[in-house]
Scaffold this motif. Sequence first.
Motif, mmCIF file in Angstrom:
data_model
loop_
_atom_site.group_PDB
_atom_site.id
_atom_site.type_symbol
_atom_site.label_atom_id
_atom_site.label_comp_id
_atom_site.label_asym_id
_atom_site.label_seq_id
_atom_site.Cartn_x
_atom_site.Cartn_y
_atom_site.Cartn_z
ATOM 1 N N SER A 1 -4.238 -5.821 35.287
ATOM 2 C CA SER A 1 -4.823 -6.889 34.473
ATOM 3 C C SER A 1 -5.930 -7.614 35.230
ATOM 4 N N ILE A 2 -5.806 -7.722 36.545
ATOM 5 C CA ILE A 2 -6.876 -8.319 37.344
ATOM 6 C C ILE A 2 -8.107 -7.418 37.325
ATOM 7 N N ALA A 3 -7.900 -6.097 37.405
ATOM 8 C CA ALA A 3 -9.028 -5.154 37.319
ATOM 9 C C ALA A 3 -9.700 -5.256 35.953
ATOM 10 N N TRP A 4 -8.913 -5.424 34.893
ATOM 11 C CA TRP A 4 -9.470 -5.587 33.555
ATOM 12 C C TRP A 4 -10.265 -6.887 33.460
ATOM 13 N N TRP A 5 -9.710 -7.946 34.016
ATOM 14 C CA TRP A 5 -10.397 -9.230 33.960
ATOM 15 C C TRP A 5 -11.706 -9.169 34.744
ATOM 16 N N THR B 1 -2.933 1.249 33.057
ATOM 17 C CA THR B 1 -1.556 0.986 32.657
ATOM 18 C C THR B 1 -0.849 2.263 32.227
ATOM 19 N N ALA B 2 -1.544 3.121 31.496
ATOM 20 C CA ALA B 2 -0.944 4.393 31.091
ATOM 21 C C ALA B 2 -0.670 5.278 32.303
ATOM 22 N N GLY B 3 -1.560 5.261 33.281
ATOM 23 C CA GLY B 3 -1.330 6.021 34.506
ATOM 24 C C GLY B 3 -0.135 5.496 35.282
ATOM 25 N N ILE B 4 -0.005 4.166 35.339
ATOM 26 C CA ILE B 4 1.136 3.553 36.020
ATOM 27 C C ILE B 4 2.431 3.890 35.288
ATOM 28 N N ALA B 5 2.357 4.042 33.983
ATOM 29 C CA ALA B 5 3.557 4.348 33.202
ATOM 30 C C ALA B 5 3.904 5.834 33.233
ATOM 31 N N LEU B 6 2.910 6.701 33.111
ATOM 32 C CA LEU B 6 3.197 8.127 32.940
ATOM 33 C C LEU B 6 3.406 8.889 34.245
ATOM 34 N N ALA B 7 2.639 8.587 35.271
ATOM 35 C CA ALA B 7 2.754 9.351 36.520
ATOM 36 C C ALA B 7 4.160 9.278 37.123
ATOM 37 N N SER C 1 8.137 2.435 36.490
ATOM 38 C CA SER C 1 7.250 2.584 35.338
ATOM 39 C C SER C 1 7.711 1.781 34.125
ATOM 40 N N ALA C 2 8.920 1.250 34.139
ATOM 41 C CA ALA C 2 9.461 0.542 32.970
ATOM 42 C C ALA C 2 8.600 -0.640 32.504
ATOM 43 N N PRO C 3 8.108 -1.523 33.374
ATOM 44 C CA PRO C 3 7.289 -2.634 32.872
ATOM 45 C C PRO C 3 6.026 -2.165 32.135
ATOM 46 N N SER C 4 5.384 -1.127 32.642
ATOM 47 C CA SER C 4 4.172 -0.623 31.988
ATOM 48 C C SER C 4 4.500 0.040 30.656
ATOM 49 N N VAL C 5 5.609 0.766 30.609
ATOM 50 C CA VAL C 5 6.018 1.406 29.348
ATOM 51 C C VAL C 5 6.330 0.352 28.301
ATOM 52 N N ILE C 6 7.059 -0.680 28.687
ATOM 53 C CA ILE C 6 7.389 -1.756 27.751
ATOM 54 C C ILE C 6 6.130 -2.456 27.267
ATOM 55 N N PHE C 7 5.204 -2.715 28.174
ATOM 56 C CA PHE C 7 3.956 -3.370 27.797
ATOM 57 C C PHE C 7 3.140 -2.511 26.837
ATOM 58 N N LEU C 8 3.040 -1.202 27.125
ATOM 59 C CA LEU C 8 2.290 -0.307 26.239
ATOM 60 C C LEU C 8 2.950 -0.192 24.866
ATOM 61 N N LEU C 9 4.273 -0.130 24.834
ATOM 62 C CA LEU C 9 4.969 -0.094 23.541
ATOM 63 C C LEU C 9 4.718 -1.366 22.741
ATOM 64 N N ALA C 10 4.739 -2.501 23.416
ATOM 65 C CA ALA C 10 4.462 -3.769 22.728
ATOM 66 C C ALA C 10 3.035 -3.785 22.178
#
Length: 100
Positions: free
Chosen positions: A16-20, A32-38, A82-91
């Motif tokens: 999120s800091i990189a996005w900002w 975020t998808a890379g953090i979740a899927l890898a 990877s759970a926090p990123s998966v939850i965030f992407l699902l939301a």
Amino acid sequence: MLKYAGAGTLMLFGASIAWWGAGDWSLFLKITAGIALAPLILAGVLTGAFISGDRHRANFHSETKDDREFRSRWSKRLACFSAPSVIFLLALFIEYFMTN
């Protein structure tokens, strides 16, 4: 396991800091998808989710209990990471489809 979930949350915060800093929403989603899927793919490789039943059974009988516990422990750690990123992407996806 909480420290791995915390590390995943910190990675999500870093994305999120990189996005900002860049101001690019697609960059944030890619990171975020890379953090979740890898880590999930690595956990699948460690558990043998991508091999046939015969191969899995042969691996089970040819490895030691310590090796099996090591692979299981690391697959759980990777899934927690990877759970926090998966939850965030699902939301995000649920919110997107509910508004459109």
